[in-house]
Design an enzyme around this catalytic site. Structure first.
Site, PDB file in Angstrom:
ATOM      1  N   GLY A  24       1.000  -1.138   0.006  1.00 45.83           N
ATOM      2  CA  GLY A  24      -0.040  -0.141   0.114  1.00 45.83           C
ATOM      3  C   GLY A  24       0.870   1.276   0.100  1.00 45.83           C
ATOM      4  O   GLY A  24       0.389   2.173   0.261  1.00 45.83           O
ATOM      5  N   ARG A  72     -15.899 -14.457 -10.103  1.00 45.13           N
ATOM      6  CA  ARG A  72     -15.629 -13.129  -9.972  1.00 45.13           C
ATOM      7  C   ARG A  72     -16.616 -12.223 -10.193  1.00 45.13           C
ATOM      8  O   ARG A  72     -16.640 -10.943  -9.724  1.00 45.13           O
ATOM      9  CB  ARG A  72     -14.425 -12.954 -11.579  1.00 45.13           C
ATOM     10  CG  ARG A  72     -13.701 -11.856 -11.641  1.00 45.13           C
ATOM     11  CD  ARG A  72     -12.975 -11.832 -12.761  1.00 45.13           C
ATOM     12  NE  ARG A  72     -11.853 -12.921 -12.734  1.00 45.13           N
ATOM     13  CZ  ARG A  72     -10.798 -12.598 -11.974  1.00 45.13           C
ATOM     14  NH1 ARG A  72     -10.348 -11.890 -11.304  1.00 45.13           N
ATOM     15  NH2 ARG A  72      -9.992 -13.697 -11.921  1.00 45.13           N
ATOM     16  N   MET A 130      -4.417  -7.078  -6.758  1.00 45.87           N
ATOM     17  CA  MET A 130      -3.982  -7.986  -7.572  1.00 45.87           C
ATOM     18  C   MET A 130      -5.012  -9.248  -8.130  1.00 45.87           C
ATOM     19  O   MET A 130      -4.810 -10.203  -8.452  1.00 45.87           O
ATOM     20  CB  MET A 130      -3.072  -9.152  -6.470  1.00 45.87           C
ATOM     21  CG  MET A 130      -1.608  -8.245  -6.054  1.00 45.87           C
ATOM     22  SD  MET A 130      -0.697  -7.536  -7.279  1.00 45.87           S
ATOM     23  CE  MET A 130      -0.001  -9.176  -8.040  1.00 45.87           C
ATOM     24  N   ARG A 131      -6.161  -8.326  -8.616  1.00 43.47           N
ATOM     25  CA  ARG A 131      -6.917  -8.968  -9.296  1.00 43.47           C
ATOM     26  C   ARG A 131      -7.750  -8.457 -10.449  1.00 43.47           C
ATOM     27  O   ARG A 131      -7.305  -7.071 -10.463  1.00 43.47           O
ATOM     28  CB  ARG A 131      -8.276  -9.145  -8.188  1.00 43.47           C
ATOM     29  CG  ARG A 131      -8.337  -9.862  -6.865  1.00 43.47           C
ATOM     30  CD  ARG A 131      -9.527 -10.011  -6.154  1.00 43.47           C
ATOM     31  NE  ARG A 131     -10.517 -10.329  -7.022  1.00 43.47           N
ATOM     32  CZ  ARG A 131     -11.096 -11.515  -7.020  1.00 43.47           C
ATOM     33  NH1 ARG A 131     -10.386 -12.440  -6.648  1.00 43.47           N
ATOM     34  NH2 ARG A 131     -12.235 -11.863  -7.782  1.00 43.47           N
ATOM     35  N   ILE A 132      -8.076  -9.055 -11.121  1.00 45.17           N
ATOM     36  CA  ILE A 132      -8.478  -8.687 -12.856  1.00 45.17           C
ATOM     37  C   ILE A 132     -10.012  -8.457 -12.409  1.00 45.17           C
ATOM     38  O   ILE A 132     -10.690  -9.133 -11.966  1.00 45.17           O
ATOM     39  CB  ILE A 132      -8.220  -9.634 -13.813  1.00 45.17           C
ATOM     40  CG1 ILE A 132      -6.574  -9.692 -13.886  1.00 45.17           C
ATOM     41  CG2 ILE A 132      -8.918  -9.077 -15.108  1.00 45.17           C
ATOM     42  CD1 ILE A 132      -6.553 -10.788 -14.818  1.00 45.17           C
ATOM     43  N   LEU A 133     -10.254  -7.102 -12.827  1.00 42.32           N
ATOM     44  CA  LEU A 133     -11.856  -6.737 -13.017  1.00 42.32           C
ATOM     45  C   LEU A 133     -12.520  -7.164 -13.879  1.00 42.32           C
ATOM     46  O   LEU A 133     -12.045  -7.255 -15.055  1.00 42.32           O
ATOM     47  CB  LEU A 133     -11.960  -5.305 -12.670  1.00 42.32           C
ATOM     48  CG  LEU A 133     -11.204  -4.681 -11.307  1.00 42.32           C
ATOM     49  CD1 LEU A 133     -10.941  -3.047 -11.585  1.00 42.32           C
ATOM     50  CD2 LEU A 133     -11.700  -5.039 -10.247  1.00 42.32           C
ATOM     51  N   HIS A 148       1.201   1.091 -13.359  1.00 44.75           N
ATOM     52  CA  HIS A 148       1.917  -0.120 -13.672  1.00 44.75           C
ATOM     53  C   HIS A 148       3.543   0.389 -13.735  1.00 44.75           C
ATOM     54  O   HIS A 148       3.975   1.399 -14.224  1.00 44.75           O
ATOM     55  CB  HIS A 148       1.634  -0.342 -15.135  1.00 44.75           C
ATOM     56  CG  HIS A 148       2.371  -1.834 -15.462  1.00 44.75           C
ATOM     57  ND1 HIS A 148       2.159  -2.977 -15.096  1.00 44.75           N
ATOM     58  CD2 HIS A 148       3.652  -1.902 -16.273  1.00 44.75           C
ATOM     59  CE1 HIS A 148       2.761  -3.905 -15.718  1.00 44.75           C
ATOM     60  NE2 HIS A 148       3.583  -3.251 -16.215  1.00 44.75           N
ATOM     61  N   GLU A 185      -8.509  -5.161 -21.553  1.00 46.78           N
ATOM     62  CA  GLU A 185      -7.374  -5.435 -21.913  1.00 46.78           C
ATOM     63  C   GLU A 185      -6.156  -5.317 -20.701  1.00 46.78           C
ATOM     64  O   GLU A 185      -6.145  -4.299 -20.356  1.00 46.78           O
ATOM     65  CB  GLU A 185      -6.769  -4.905 -23.061  1.00 46.78           C
ATOM     66  CG  GLU A 185      -5.760  -5.667 -23.800  1.00 46.78           C
ATOM     67  CD  GLU A 185      -4.911  -4.611 -24.980  1.00 46.78           C
ATOM     68  OE1 GLU A 185      -3.844  -4.593 -25.125  1.00 46.78           O
ATOM     69  OE2 GLU A 185      -5.837  -4.014 -25.661  1.00 46.78           O
ATOM     70  N   ASP A 198      -3.455  -4.417 -18.606  1.00 49.72           N
ATOM     71  CA  ASP A 198      -2.491  -3.505 -18.729  1.00 49.72           C
ATOM     72  C   ASP A 198      -2.421  -2.864 -20.061  1.00 49.72           C
ATOM     73  O   ASP A 198      -1.416  -2.145 -20.784  1.00 49.72           O
ATOM     74  CB  ASP A 198      -1.157  -3.895 -18.614  1.00 49.72           C
ATOM     75  CG  ASP A 198      -0.862  -4.275 -17.069  1.00 49.72           C
ATOM     76  OD1 ASP A 198      -1.347  -3.795 -16.050  1.00 49.72           O
ATOM     77  OD2 ASP A 198      -0.175  -5.217 -16.991  1.00 49.72           O
TER      78      ASP A 198
HETATM   79  C1  GRF Z   1       3.236  -0.967  -7.424  1.00 45.92           C
HETATM   80  O1  GRF Z   1       4.674  -1.210  -7.967  1.00 45.92           O
HETATM   81  C2  GRF Z   1       2.524  -0.801  -8.738  1.00 45.92           C
HETATM   82  O2  GRF Z   1       2.801  -0.504  -9.838  1.00 45.92           O
HETATM   83  C3  GRF Z   1       1.992  -2.377  -8.936  1.00 45.92           C
HETATM   84  O3  GRF Z   1       1.750  -2.830  -7.677  1.00 45.92           O
HETATM   85  C4  GRF Z   1       2.960  -2.204  -6.827  1.00 45.92           C
HETATM   86  C5  GRF Z   1       2.062  -1.916  -5.545  1.00 45.92           C
HETATM   87  O4  GRF Z   1       2.880  -1.476  -4.553  1.00 45.92           O
HETATM   88  N1  GRF Z   1       0.743  -2.412  -9.770  1.00 45.92           N
HETATM   89  P1  GRF Z   1       2.032  -0.863  -3.450  1.00 45.92           P
HETATM   90  O5  GRF Z   1       1.065  -1.679  -2.557  1.00 45.92           O
HETATM   91  O6  GRF Z   1       1.459   0.473  -3.599  1.00 45.92           O
HETATM   92  O7  GRF Z   1       3.466  -0.440  -2.402  1.00 45.92           O
END
Ligand code: GRF
Length: 201
Positions: free
Chosen positions: A11, A65, A90-93, A109, A143, A145
């Protein structure tokens, strides 16, 4: 403008946004809710410290999902959320979620898209041996990213960089760039024209 930040881990980008809001750098954007899929995520502690409500949903408690995302949408509507900011979620919407919030979901990203898509953007760029990588903030579409690019910033990979030092440089750049992109959105300065995002003055 009411903002929800979605996170799964450390975070640090959430923290950068919280700090930006506290400094008045989000142009009146307010982080009202943090959505998280991992009960142990440090992002939740950061939210708690900042007095931001949290909504934790674990994938295992949902059949699909779509069900998972529908539950989030319900909560976002209750909170009148107008902008969704993905910060290491870490999930795809699902498609229905993205339809509901079309043009109102941002992501950061850790590479210069369209290079090094996927979850290992920093490692992949480092191992490929590129001399320049960076950070991309983009709109989220169906799509992976692949949505229109809002802002990008370069980070050089020097001969003495390790993966760890590169990670530090990338994160520092994310923490600078993401609040700026969110501010532009809140200010209504982002105009999407096909694949191109124009930033109005
Ligand atoms: C970041 O590097 C972001 O670009 C990627 O996930 C990471 C998250 O880091 N999508 P954090 O949880 O904000 O520290």
């Amino acid at each position: 403008m009411n903002i929800a930040v979605f996170a799964s881990g450390n975070g640090s980008n959430l923290q950068a946004l919280i700090d930006a809001e506290a400094k008045g750098d989000l142009a009146g954007g307010r982080i009202l809710l943090v959505v998280c899929d991992k009960p142990a995520a440090f992002a939740l502690e950061r939210a708690g410290k900042a007095g931001i409500k949290t909504f934790v949903l674990e994938a295992k408690d949902f059949k699909s999902r779509e069900d998972y995302d529908a539950r989030i949408v319900r909560r976002l509507k209750e909170e009148n959320i107008e902008l969704v900011v993905l910060a290491g979620f870490m999930r795809i919407l699902s498609a229905p979620f993205l339809e509901e919030y079309e043009g109102r979901v941002l992501n950061v990203h850790p590479a210069l898209l369209p290079s090094f898509k996927g979850v290992h953007g920093i490692k992949d760029a480092f191992e490929y041996g590129v001399k320049v990588t960076g950070v991309t903030v983009h709109f989220v579409n169906n799509e992976l990213d692949g949505g229109p690019v809002i802002l990008q910033s370069c980070v050089r990979i020097e001969p003495d960089d390790t993966r760890e030092t590169l990670e530090e440089k990338i994160h520092a750049e994310e923490h600078r760039l993401y609040p700026e992109a969110v501010r532009f959105f809140v200010q209504g300065k982002l105009k999407v024209e096909g694949r191109k995002v124009r930033i109005l003055n």
